[in-house]
Scaffold this motif. Sequence first.
Motif, PDB file in Angstrom:
ATOM      1  N   THR A 249      15.910  22.645 -15.516  1.00  0.00           N
ATOM      2  CA  THR A 249      14.470  22.826 -15.661  1.00  0.00           C
ATOM      3  C   THR A 249      13.900  21.562 -16.314  1.00  0.00           C
ATOM      4  O   THR A 249      14.384  21.104 -17.319  1.00  0.00           O
ATOM      5  CB  THR A 249      14.171  24.052 -16.545  1.00  0.00           C
ATOM      6  OG1 THR A 249      14.774  25.192 -15.962  1.00  0.00           O
ATOM      7  CG2 THR A 249      12.677  24.262 -16.681  1.00  0.00           C
ATOM      8  N   GLY A 250      12.907  21.023 -15.716  1.00  0.00           N
ATOM      9  CA  GLY A 250      12.306  19.797 -16.225  1.00  0.00           C
ATOM     10  C   GLY A 250      12.700  18.563 -15.438  1.00  0.00           C
ATOM     11  O   GLY A 250      12.129  17.497 -15.635  1.00  0.00           O
ATOM     12  N   LEU A 251      13.688  18.684 -14.546  1.00  0.00           N
ATOM     13  CA  LEU A 251      14.117  17.522 -13.768  1.00  0.00           C
ATOM     14  C   LEU A 251      13.002  17.036 -12.846  1.00  0.00           C
ATOM     15  O   LEU A 251      12.819  15.835 -12.678  1.00  0.00           O
ATOM     16  CB  LEU A 251      15.386  17.823 -12.976  1.00  0.00           C
ATOM     17  CG  LEU A 251      16.003  16.660 -12.223  1.00  0.00           C
ATOM     18  CD1 LEU A 251      16.329  15.506 -13.178  1.00  0.00           C
ATOM     19  CD2 LEU A 251      17.250  17.098 -11.485  1.00  0.00           C
ATOM     20  N   SER A 252      12.237  17.964 -12.294  1.00  0.00           N
ATOM     21  CA  SER A 252      11.111  17.552 -11.440  1.00  0.00           C
ATOM     22  C   SER A 252      10.111  16.737 -12.243  1.00  0.00           C
ATOM     23  O   SER A 252       9.581  15.737 -11.755  1.00  0.00           O
ATOM     24  CB  SER A 252      10.416  18.771 -10.836  1.00  0.00           C
ATOM     25  OG  SER A 252      11.255  19.408  -9.915  1.00  0.00           O
ATOM     26  N   MET A 253       9.856  17.156 -13.493  1.00  0.00           N
ATOM     27  CA  MET A 253       8.943  16.400 -14.339  1.00  0.00           C
ATOM     28  C   MET A 253       9.502  15.000 -14.613  1.00  0.00           C
ATOM     29  O   MET A 253       8.791  14.001 -14.531  1.00  0.00           O
ATOM     30  CB  MET A 253       8.703  17.127 -15.664  1.00  0.00           C
ATOM     31  CG  MET A 253       7.739  16.386 -16.589  1.00  0.00           C
ATOM     32  SD  MET A 253       7.360  17.246 -18.107  1.00  0.00           S
ATOM     33  CE  MET A 253       8.912  17.211 -18.958  1.00  0.00           C
ATOM     34  N   PHE A 254      10.798  14.916 -14.912  1.00  0.00           N
ATOM     35  CA  PHE A 254      11.426  13.624 -15.187  1.00  0.00           C
ATOM     36  C   PHE A 254      11.353  12.711 -13.969  1.00  0.00           C
ATOM     37  O   PHE A 254      10.966  11.541 -14.072  1.00  0.00           O
ATOM     38  CB  PHE A 254      12.875  13.839 -15.606  1.00  0.00           C
ATOM     39  CG  PHE A 254      13.642  12.565 -15.808  1.00  0.00           C
ATOM     40  CD1 PHE A 254      13.328  11.702 -16.839  1.00  0.00           C
ATOM     41  CD2 PHE A 254      14.684  12.230 -14.959  1.00  0.00           C
ATOM     42  CE1 PHE A 254      14.025  10.519 -17.024  1.00  0.00           C
ATOM     43  CE2 PHE A 254      15.386  11.058 -15.142  1.00  0.00           C
ATOM     44  CZ  PHE A 254      15.061  10.202 -16.178  1.00  0.00           C
ATOM     45  N   LEU A 255      11.700  13.237 -12.789  1.00  0.00           N
ATOM     46  CA  LEU A 255      11.638  12.428 -11.566  1.00  0.00           C
ATOM     47  C   LEU A 255      10.195  12.065 -11.229  1.00  0.00           C
ATOM     48  O   LEU A 255       9.925  10.980 -10.707  1.00  0.00           O
ATOM     49  CB  LEU A 255      12.307  13.167 -10.407  1.00  0.00           C
ATOM     50  CG  LEU A 255      13.816  13.351 -10.539  1.00  0.00           C
ATOM     51  CD1 LEU A 255      14.342  14.246  -9.428  1.00  0.00           C
ATOM     52  CD2 LEU A 255      14.536  12.025 -10.543  1.00  0.00           C
ATOM     53  N   GLY A 256       9.248  12.951 -11.541  1.00  0.00           N
ATOM     54  CA  GLY A 256       7.841  12.651 -11.328  1.00  0.00           C
ATOM     55  C   GLY A 256       7.364  11.522 -12.229  1.00  0.00           C
ATOM     56  O   GLY A 256       6.589  10.660 -11.795  1.00  0.00           O
ATOM     57  N   ILE A 257       7.818  11.527 -13.475  1.00  0.00           N
ATOM     58  CA  ILE A 257       7.478  10.428 -14.403  1.00  0.00           C
ATOM     59  C   ILE A 257       8.027   9.111 -13.869  1.00  0.00           C
ATOM     60  O   ILE A 257       7.332   8.087 -13.847  1.00  0.00           O
ATOM     61  CB  ILE A 257       7.978  10.716 -15.817  1.00  0.00           C
ATOM     62  CG1 ILE A 257       7.190  11.875 -16.434  1.00  0.00           C
ATOM     63  CG2 ILE A 257       7.881   9.473 -16.705  1.00  0.00           C
ATOM     64  CD1 ILE A 257       7.798  12.410 -17.721  1.00  0.00           C
ATOM     65  N   GLN A 258       9.292   9.120 -13.440  1.00  0.00           N
ATOM     66  CA  GLN A 258       9.882   7.907 -12.870  1.00  0.00           C
ATOM     67  C   GLN A 258       9.086   7.422 -11.661  1.00  0.00           C
ATOM     68  O   GLN A 258       8.855   6.231 -11.510  1.00  0.00           O
ATOM     69  CB  GLN A 258      11.335   8.153 -12.464  1.00  0.00           C
ATOM     70  CG  GLN A 258      12.297   8.144 -13.579  1.00  0.00           C
ATOM     71  CD  GLN A 258      13.734   8.249 -13.078  1.00  0.00           C
ATOM     72  OE1 GLN A 258      13.999   8.859 -12.032  1.00  0.00           O
ATOM     73  NE2 GLN A 258      14.642   7.659 -13.802  1.00  0.00           N
ATOM     74  N   MET A 259       8.693   8.360 -10.796  1.00  0.00           N
ATOM     75  CA  MET A 259       7.945   7.984  -9.611  1.00  0.00           C
ATOM     76  C   MET A 259       6.591   7.392  -9.995  1.00  0.00           C
ATOM     77  O   MET A 259       6.193   6.361  -9.456  1.00  0.00           O
ATOM     78  CB  MET A 259       7.755   9.199  -8.702  1.00  0.00           C
ATOM     79  CG  MET A 259       7.049   8.893  -7.414  1.00  0.00           C
ATOM     80  SD  MET A 259       6.922  10.290  -6.292  1.00  0.00           S
ATOM     81  CE  MET A 259       5.826  11.367  -7.178  1.00  0.00           C
ATOM     82  N   ALA A 260       5.902   8.011 -10.939  1.00  0.00           N
ATOM     83  CA  ALA A 260       4.588   7.512 -11.354  1.00  0.00           C
ATOM     84  C   ALA A 260       4.689   6.126 -11.964  1.00  0.00           C
ATOM     85  O   ALA A 260       3.859   5.244 -11.691  1.00  0.00           O
ATOM     86  CB  ALA A 260       3.965   8.489 -12.353  1.00  0.00           C
ATOM     87  N   VAL A 261       5.713   5.883 -12.772  1.00  0.00           N
ATOM     88  CA  VAL A 261       5.902   4.570 -13.394  1.00  0.00           C
ATOM     89  C   VAL A 261       6.235   3.517 -12.325  1.00  0.00           C
ATOM     90  O   VAL A 261       5.764   2.388 -12.397  1.00  0.00           O
ATOM     91  CB  VAL A 261       6.997   4.630 -14.481  1.00  0.00           C
ATOM     92  CG1 VAL A 261       7.406   3.248 -14.940  1.00  0.00           C
ATOM     93  CG2 VAL A 261       6.530   5.469 -15.647  1.00  0.00           C
ATOM     94  N   SER A 262       7.002   3.902 -11.327  1.00  0.00           N
ATOM     95  CA  SER A 262       7.415   2.944 -10.294  1.00  0.00           C
ATOM     96  C   SER A 262       6.268   2.561  -9.363  1.00  0.00           C
ATOM     97  O   SER A 262       6.210   1.452  -8.874  1.00  0.00           O
ATOM     98  CB  SER A 262       8.551   3.529  -9.456  1.00  0.00           C
ATOM     99  OG  SER A 262       9.681   3.683 -10.261  1.00  0.00           O
TER     100      SER A 262
END
Length: 132
Positions: free
Chosen positions: A118-131
């Motif tokens: 739980t929370g992995l989607s948020m983590f991957l979303g943060i990475q995507m937004a930063v990239s």
Amino acid sequence: TYIPGTWLFSKMLEKFDLRRVVLAASTLAVLGVVLRFLAHAVLQPLAPRFGYAVLFVGQCLVCIGAPAYMQNPALFGEIWFSQKERDLISSVAMLVPRVGQGFGPFLATLCVRTEDATGLSMFLGIQMAVSI
């Protein structure tokens, strides 16, 4: 994927300018993080094995593009900075990827809390937004 990426971007630097090489690496990174996010957020609930395969392909794209940044700090310094600034910028450019590699796992521990990720989607979303 790091060795093939190193070879690929070495060959690209022989034929193209640094700007095009960096744009190609950036494109691979953005495509990779978008694929990783979509694989987990969209595909994993529907088809877990396919979602994992897409996540793996996304990770490979990011890894293939990484050598364009990690292998060329001296080249960035030579092209973009004066002689007096090159030593400092080369040192900083060598350290920045290592700081990012340390910050990523730290951020993951803040976002991903349970065994079911739980929370992995948020983590991957943060990475995507930063990239992007």
